[in-house]
Design an enzyme around this catalytic site. Structure first.
Site, mmCIF file in Angstrom:
data_model
loop_
_atom_site.group_PDB
_atom_site.id
_atom_site.type_symbol
_atom_site.label_atom_id
_atom_site.label_comp_id
_atom_site.label_asym_id
_atom_site.label_seq_id
_atom_site.Cartn_x
_atom_site.Cartn_y
_atom_site.Cartn_z
ATOM 1 N N HIS A 106 -8.868 -40.111 3.393
ATOM 2 C CA HIS A 106 -9.060 -38.666 3.530
ATOM 3 C C HIS A 106 -10.482 -38.346 3.997
ATOM 4 O O HIS A 106 -10.691 -37.442 4.815
ATOM 5 C CB HIS A 106 -8.767 -37.990 2.192
ATOM 6 C CG HIS A 106 -9.166 -36.550 2.153
ATOM 7 N ND1 HIS A 106 -10.159 -36.075 1.328
ATOM 8 C CD2 HIS A 106 -8.711 -35.473 2.851
ATOM 9 C CE1 HIS A 106 -10.299 -34.775 1.510
ATOM 10 N NE2 HIS A 106 -9.437 -34.385 2.429
ATOM 11 N N GLU A 115 -10.700 -38.829 7.625
ATOM 12 C CA GLU A 115 -10.045 -37.701 8.307
ATOM 13 C C GLU A 115 -11.052 -36.571 8.536
ATOM 14 O O GLU A 115 -11.117 -35.983 9.622
ATOM 15 C CB GLU A 115 -8.857 -37.214 7.487
ATOM 16 C CG GLU A 115 -8.175 -35.985 8.046
ATOM 17 C CD GLU A 115 -7.769 -35.006 6.979
ATOM 18 O OE1 GLU A 115 -8.153 -33.824 7.090
ATOM 19 O OE2 GLU A 115 -7.074 -35.410 6.027
ATOM 20 N N HIS A 116 -11.852 -36.239 7.528
ATOM 21 C CA HIS A 116 -12.901 -35.233 7.695
ATOM 22 C C HIS A 116 -13.932 -35.665 8.735
ATOM 23 O O HIS A 116 -14.351 -34.876 9.591
ATOM 24 C CB HIS A 116 -13.623 -35.009 6.360
ATOM 25 C CG HIS A 116 -12.939 -34.047 5.451
ATOM 26 N ND1 HIS A 116 -13.547 -32.893 4.991
ATOM 27 C CD2 HIS A 116 -11.702 -34.052 4.910
ATOM 28 C CE1 HIS A 116 -12.721 -32.235 4.203
ATOM 29 N NE2 HIS A 116 -11.594 -32.928 4.128
ATOM 30 N N GLU A 160 -14.201 -30.267 -2.651
ATOM 31 C CA GLU A 160 -12.767 -30.037 -2.437
ATOM 32 C C GLU A 160 -11.965 -30.561 -3.616
ATOM 33 O O GLU A 160 -11.023 -29.918 -4.084
ATOM 34 C CB GLU A 160 -12.318 -30.716 -1.147
ATOM 35 C CG GLU A 160 -10.852 -30.468 -0.808
ATOM 36 C CD GLU A 160 -10.434 -31.106 0.498
ATOM 37 O OE1 GLU A 160 -9.209 -31.218 0.714
ATOM 38 O OE2 GLU A 160 -11.302 -31.503 1.298
#
Length: 466
Positions: free
Chosen positions: A75, A78-79, A155
């Site tokens: 993840h 991905e950022h 997040e």
């Protein structure tokens, strides 16, 4: 980029229950496929209703493929894929897409990572060039990586730690999967996220982000004669990467049910959920997948389902009850049941009532009439999917990314149509195995609920992280 803040059941109802490996080849999406010399698969779903296209690149890697000790790196990368190359400055990717009238995003699950843009047909060349550029030319340094690490940590705090339903769902999955990495949090465990480094990201990027580990899916106003030369121009020149295998730990035999109970001051109304280990279309016992889709439709999908009519309408002991099941996975899947009691009903009494419903299904099965109605609903949804520009791209991309073939995807209506009552009933007996389950209770604080708080359902956090 945000965690999808919905119950898994809600996600499935909106996206995949209707669309999982589906669709008759000629009747719905009629996909065309090709493979570039470097191994990248190209899939096209033509849709000429408007001069727009969706481009999606799916990488066959997710959080279940992460090395031990670096949870969340899939993840995190991905950022970081939005942090620029020599040709596109950090943060400019999405700005360029927006200036050209489009929108874009990305998502990470246990089994795959995806990037997409919705754009005018005459701008596809532009976004394809940028997507191919960051497949091989991503530039990362501590100056951009470490501030973004703070972003994903925040997040996690906002989407998981501050959401009791998401927290309980995370704990339940960690209990359901004793060894398999599906028990790992997609966004990552906080103490490991805090240590993620630039080198961790680059190592993951260099290993997994290659054309032979990716699928290009385009849907919209373009033909294969137009698409293939463009794909060859931008993606086809990228060198093939190493041949990769997913080294997943096999889940051991389970011998006892588990229970997770969580009290939280943010919860005003108790709720419960139960997860059972279940087969997927890509695992052992895959023949049970289509029968289990129909079982979920019959007993827990919507206000006409068996459980809703029994517990919400007839017995009036629940305000909400349902099931969820997504069989599109590399390894095992999860069959879930959830419920929220009425204000004057104890959670233990609702759980017993749900158990009674399950026991009746195991003992007496479903009826032919229930099965026929469930088949019709699922098959109708395949027809409705034609109206969506991106539905075909999402269904095909997700399915191919977990190892299914186009032929398996397109034969879904035939498999559903062929399911018998006996197959549904036998699959129900196998999946409702308490030894392969975890039950979660989400409760108000022991000294009473905070005024004004409503029900919070346990969330299966496999919905995906943006």
């Amino acid at each position: 980029m945000s965690l999808r803040n919905r119950t898994f059941a809600g996600l499935l109802a909106a996206v995949m229950v209707a669309l999982v490996p589906n669709m008759s080849f000629a009747a719905v999406f009629s996909p065309q496929t090709a493979t570039l010399d470097n191994g990248m698969q190209v899939v096209l779903v033509e849709n000429h209703r408007a001069p727009v296209v969706t481009q999606m690149v799916w990488y066959k890697v997710g959080s279940a493929d992460e090395p031990l000790g670096v949870s969340g790196i899939a993840h995190f990368l991905e950022h970081l894929m939005f942090k620029g190359t020599a040709d596109v400055a950090p943060g400019d990717f999405s700005k360029i897409v927006a200036r050209n009238g489009g929108n874009d995003n990305a998502f990470t699950t246990w089994d795959y990572t995806g990037y997409f843009q919705n754009i005018a047909r005459d701008r596809l060349d532009l976004v394809m060039k940028m997507e191919a550029d960051r497949m091989t030319n991503l530039q990362l340094s501590d100056d951009v990586v470490l501030p973004e690490r703070d972003v994903i940590i925040e997040e996690r705090r906002s989407r998981i730690d501050n959401n009791p339903g998401a927290l309980l769902g995370e704990q339940m999955r960690a209990s359901l999967y004793m060894a398999h990495p599906y028990g790992r949090s997609i966004i990552g465990w906080m103490h490991e996220m805090e240590q993620l480094s630039t080198e961790d990201a680059l190592d993951f990027y260099r290993k997994w982000y290659a054309p032979n580990n990716a699928i290009l899916v385009v849907a919209g106003d373009i033909t294969m004669d137009e698409l293939l030369p463009m794909a060859q121009k931008y993606y086809g020149v990228i060198p093939r990467g190493d041949v990769l295998t997913r080294n997943r730990v096999k889940e051991p035999v389970q011998h006892a049910p588990r229970k997770v109970t969580m009290h939280d001051p943010r919860v005003g109304q108790a709720s419960m959920s139960r997860y059972y280990l279940a087969p997927s279309y890509h695992s052992e016992n895959a023949a049970d997948a289509a029968p289990l889709e129909l079982l979920s439709e019959i007993i827990g999908s919507g206000t006409t389902s068996r459980m809703f009519k029994a517990l919400v309408v007839d017995q009036a002991i629940a305000t909400s009850v349902g099931t969820f099941y997504d069989p599109v996975a590399v390894d095992l899947a999860t069959f879930g049941v959830y419920g929220v009691p009425r204000d004057n009903v104890e959670l233990a009494d609702l759980e017993k009532a749900i158990d009674d419903q399950i026991a009746d299904i195991v003992a007496n099965g479903v009826t032919q009439d229930e099965l026929e109605r469930a088949k019709q609903k699922l098959l109708d949804s395949a027809v409705f999917a034609r109206d969506s520009l991106s539905a075909g791209a999402r269904v095909l991309g997700k399915s191919l990314a977990v190892g299914l073939s186009v032929e398996q995807v397109e034969s879904w209506p035939d498999r559903v149509s062929a399911v018998t009552v006996d197959q549904v009933n036998e699959a129900a007996k196998r999946v409702f195995n308490d030894k392969q389950s975890v039950t979660g209770w989400l409760l108000p604080p022991k000294d009473g609920p905070v005024s004004g708080r409503g029900p919070v359902l346990p969330i299966d956090t496999g919905a995906g992280v943006h």
